[in-house]
Design a protein around this motif. Structure first.
Motif, PDB file in Angstrom:
ATOM      1  N   ASP A   1       5.689 -23.979  29.691  1.00 55.92           N
ATOM      2  CA  ASP A   1       6.655 -23.430  30.057  1.00 55.92           C
ATOM      3  C   ASP A   1       7.609 -23.449  28.546  1.00 55.92           C
ATOM      4  N   VAL A   2       7.298 -24.228  28.028  1.00 57.45           N
ATOM      5  CA  VAL A   2       8.166 -24.015  26.567  1.00 57.45           C
ATOM      6  C   VAL A   2       7.058 -22.610  25.834  1.00 57.45           C
ATOM      7  N   LEU A   3       5.851 -22.864  26.029  1.00 55.05           N
ATOM      8  CA  LEU A   3       5.309 -21.391  24.859  1.00 55.05           C
ATOM      9  C   LEU A   3       5.692 -19.985  25.963  1.00 55.05           C
ATOM     10  N   ALA A   4       5.754 -20.326  27.072  1.00 57.33           N
ATOM     11  CA  ALA A   4       6.350 -18.507  28.066  1.00 57.33           C
ATOM     12  C   ALA A   4       8.084 -18.991  27.725  1.00 57.33           C
ATOM     13  N   LEU A   5       8.896 -19.590  26.916  1.00 55.41           N
ATOM     14  CA  LEU A   5      10.508 -19.179  26.358  1.00 55.41           C
ATOM     15  C   LEU A   5       9.827 -19.011  25.345  1.00 55.41           C
ATOM     16  N   HIS A   6       8.830 -18.636  24.632  1.00 56.55           N
ATOM     17  CA  HIS A   6       8.502 -18.790  23.104  1.00 56.55           C
ATOM     18  C   HIS A   6       8.348 -17.097  23.250  1.00 56.55           C
ATOM     19  N   ARG A   7       7.397 -16.813  24.717  1.00 57.06           N
ATOM     20  CA  ARG A   7       7.559 -15.371  24.693  1.00 57.06           C
ATOM     21  C   ARG A   7       8.442 -14.518  25.115  1.00 57.06           C
ATOM     22  N   VAL A   8       9.433 -15.066  25.538  1.00 57.96           N
ATOM     23  CA  VAL A   8      10.503 -14.335  26.604  1.00 57.96           C
ATOM     24  C   VAL A   8      11.628 -14.449  24.733  1.00 57.96           C
ATOM     25  N   GLU A   9      11.727 -15.258  23.577  1.00 59.24           N
ATOM     26  CA  GLU A   9      12.244 -15.631  22.342  1.00 59.24           C
ATOM     27  C   GLU A   9      12.105 -14.287  22.157  1.00 59.24           C
ATOM     28  N   THR A  10      10.669 -13.794  22.062  1.00 58.03           N
ATOM     29  CA  THR A  10       9.731 -12.770  20.588  1.00 58.03           C
ATOM     30  C   THR A  10      10.445 -11.441  21.245  1.00 58.03           C
ATOM     31  N   VAL A  11      10.906 -11.396  23.037  1.00 62.08           N
ATOM     32  CA  VAL A  11      11.305  -9.987  23.347  1.00 62.08           C
ATOM     33  C   VAL A  11      12.489  -9.859  23.281  1.00 62.08           C
ATOM     34  N   LEU A  12      13.380 -11.056  23.572  1.00 61.14           N
ATOM     35  CA  LEU A  12      14.575 -10.922  23.003  1.00 61.14           C
ATOM     36  C   LEU A  12      15.011  -9.936  21.884  1.00 61.14           C
ATOM     37  N   ARG A  13      14.706 -10.886  20.695  1.00 61.54           N
ATOM     38  CA  ARG A  13      14.442 -10.735  19.268  1.00 61.54           C
ATOM     39  C   ARG A  13      14.383  -9.068  19.079  1.00 61.54           C
TER      40      ARG A  13
END
Length: 309
Positions: free
Chosen positions: A29-41
């Protein structure tokens, strides 16, 4: 799904099962969150993350997030199911709510239908997509550390410091950025949690970067396979762990009375640098039989009537 509303400026609250008070944070879940963060940043989108207080007590918690500070709520990974997800829809009713990388079990469940859009990982009647964790940003590997501690050895009586040693060592380890594996040297062919043979134990130890132990055989078995060891003697004044470290000429040893973060950190750093070479040298010493042991004198003892010595 509901018709998407438009709110500017866009500010996103990232949530998931890692946000709920009684939820849990998993590595996926936390790695999935990091993937979403990359897109938003990458898009310049402002966002915050709501964390469970049990996982990150000093971070923003869902109960403290003010709904009207956000235009969008994004739910990352995990199943869309249950009252906790439904409560997000009620509390953040004014936000555009999007689920991404999630599993849909029942498309008609309120936890699902409350989202304006569901970018599902898997759902009935839809082709599955790659999990978000698969494309999360790469991270450098952390040391993999085997932890072998004993809470027994009552034969040492008042000299036992096993509880204090275990408490100090585990508290210290909790603050180290490493992958920890709690291990046992005890064998049991009936319990799948335990290894059944010495070869199985050694196969694990050989793949570690470091072993932290207060057990004599934690020290010896790790050195047998060339893995550096941070050894702690849990008996006041030193006992068999100290004696064995000296017999093996292994320097990374602390007495029970010496266990503090400064000394632990010093030997940690040594084990992960110079200690790697020293551990391989110890392995070769064992293999070549350079140091005598009791078995070398066994035949003599079998044919002698002398006393202990």
């Amino acid at each position: 799904m509901r018709e998407q509303s438009r709110t500017a400026p866009r500010r996103v609250l990232l949530t998931g099962w890692f946000s709920f008070r009684d939820g849990e944070a998993t590595a996926g879940d936390v790695l999935a969150l990091h993937r979403v963060e990359t897109v938003l940043r990458g898009s310049g989108t402002a966002y915050e993350i709501a964390w469970s207080p049990g996982f990150r007590p000093d971070a923003l918690h869902l109960d403290d997030a003010r709904p009207h500070d956000y235009s969008h709520l994004v739910f990352v990974c995990g199943p869309l199911h249950g009252p906790q997800v439904e409560e997000l829809h009620r509390r953040f009713a004014h936000c555009v709510r999007i689920a991404v990388g999630t599993s849909v079990i029942d498309p008609d469940e309120p936890a699902v239908t409350g989202f304006h859009r569901v970018l599902a990982r898997d759902a009935p009647g839809r082709a599955p997509t790659e999990d978000l964790a698969a494309r999360a940003p790469a991270v450098p590997p952390r040391p993999v550390v085997g932890v072998i501690l004993t809470h027994g050895q009552h034969e040492y009586g008042a000299q036992r410091r096993h509880g204090e040693v275990a408490e100090r060592v585990t508290h210290w380890l909790a603050g180290k950025d490493c992958a920890r594996l709690e291990l046992e040297t005890r064998l049991d062919a009936r319990d799948w949690h335990l290894n059944a043979t010495p070869a199985q134990v050694q196969s694990v130890l050989a793949r570690l970067d470091l072993v932290v132990t207060d057990r004599l055989h934690g020290l010896v078995l790790a050195l047998r396979v060339g893995t550096p060891v941070l050894a702690i003697d849990p008996v006041a004044g030193g006992a068999k762990v100290t004696a064995q470290a000296r017999a093996c000429a292994w320097p990374a040893l602390l007495q029970a009375e010496q266990v503090d973060e400064r000394r632990l950190d010093r030997w940690w750093d040594w084990c992960l640098t110079s200690g790697r070479v020293a551990a391989r040298q110890a392995r070769e010493t064992f293999r070549e039989g350079r140091l005598p042991d009791g078995a070398d004198r066994l035949l003599e003892a079998l044919t002698s009537r002398g006393g202990a010595g």
